[in-house]
Design a protein around this motif. Structure first.
Motif, PDB file in Angstrom:
ATOM      1  N   VAL A  86       0.861  -1.176   0.000  1.00 19.88           N
ATOM      2  CA  VAL A  86       0.000   0.000   0.000  1.00 19.88           C
ATOM      3  C   VAL A  86       0.896   1.223   0.000  1.00 19.88           C
ATOM      4  N   LYS A  88       1.591   5.429  -0.186  1.00 22.05           N
ATOM      5  CA  LYS A  88       0.978   6.671   0.267  1.00 22.05           C
ATOM      6  C   LYS A  88       0.418   7.432  -0.924  1.00 22.05           C
ATOM      7  N   GLU A 117      -1.865  -1.164  -3.828  1.00 23.31           N
ATOM      8  CA  GLU A 117      -2.900  -0.184  -3.508  1.00 23.31           C
ATOM      9  C   GLU A 117      -2.237   1.160  -3.265  1.00 23.31           C
ATOM     10  N   GLU A 119      -3.125   4.945  -1.337  1.00 18.68           N
ATOM     11  CA  GLU A 119      -4.066   5.661  -0.491  1.00 18.68           C
ATOM     12  C   GLU A 119      -4.624   6.867  -1.228  1.00 18.68           C
ATOM     13  N   ASN A 125      -8.990   2.631  -0.784  1.00 15.91           N
ATOM     14  CA  ASN A 125      -7.719   2.713  -1.478  1.00 15.91           C
ATOM     15  C   ASN A 125      -7.940   2.464  -2.970  1.00 15.91           C
TER      16      ASN A 125
END
Ligand SMILES: [Zn+2]
Length: 203
Positions: A86, A88, A117, A119, A125
């Motif tokens: 994930v 940022k 993903e 954010e 997401n």
């Protein structure tokens, strides 16, 4: 001369009686102090052991057969669970793209699962796909275009007057506003239906 045991007991008994008459029996006894008033609650003893099971449960049923048994979790996943990284906000590497970014590049994800993903400012997401695994968008064939126009025409055409509007008609009315409630509509907002074949004949 030391007092005898009997004399000592008599002395203490008389002394205790005097204190008892003055109501200071408990306070005057430094040790051991005795509880006055309500008796101390009794502490329940240890829980009695359960009765022994019948003898038939103690028979060695699995004797000699339990060496090869293993504990199996029926709810354990068959494959190890995998996680994807994930990133940022605005920190995703350049090799990934969302579905809309792929479509803007003329690509499709071609069935691949999201590999990462990112954010967002929203509650969810964004899903990223590998650009290297993406394939070009398949062209729109004439048959597809015909089918799409046929489906769109069914949603835009009034069933009562036969006009095809440039917008989708509400499905709750099953007709245009003019046919439903007499509200006049803009003539530039629809295509008039073709005239019946009978009126095109010369004679
Ligand atoms: Zn109509």
């Amino acid at each position: 001369m030391p007092m005898s045991a009997t004399a000592k007991a008599h002395y203490y008994a008389a002394h205790a009686q005097t204190l008892r008459e003055h109501g200071a029996m408990n306070a005057s006894r430094p040790w051991p102090r005795r509880r006055i008033g309500r008796p101390r609650p009794t502490v329940p003893g240890p829980i009695p052991a359960a009765p022994a099971p019948p003898a038939r449960y103690l028979e060695p049923v699995m004797a000699g057969q339990d060496e090869d048994l293993v504990d199996v979790d029926p709810y354990a996943p068959a494959e190890p669970e995998t996680t994807i990284p994930v990133f940022k906000l605005l920190c995703a590497p350049s090799g990934y793209a969302t579905k809309r970014q792929l479509r803007a590049m003329g690509l499709r994800r071609s069935g691949q699962e999201p590999v990462a993903e990112v954010e967002t400012r929203g509650p969810k997401n964004g899903l990223l796909y590998d650009i290297a695994k993406a394939r070009p968008v398949r062209p729109l064939t004439l048959a597809k275009e015909y089918a799409l126009d046929k489906a769109t025409a069914a949603r835009q055409t009034c069933g009562t007057c036969g006009r095809r509007y440039f917008f989708v008609l509400p499905t709750s009315l099953k007709s245009c506003l003019e046919c439903h409630g007499g509200t006049p509509v803009d003539p530039a907002g629809y295509i008039a239906p073709p005239a019946p074949a009978a009126h095109r004949l010369a004679a």
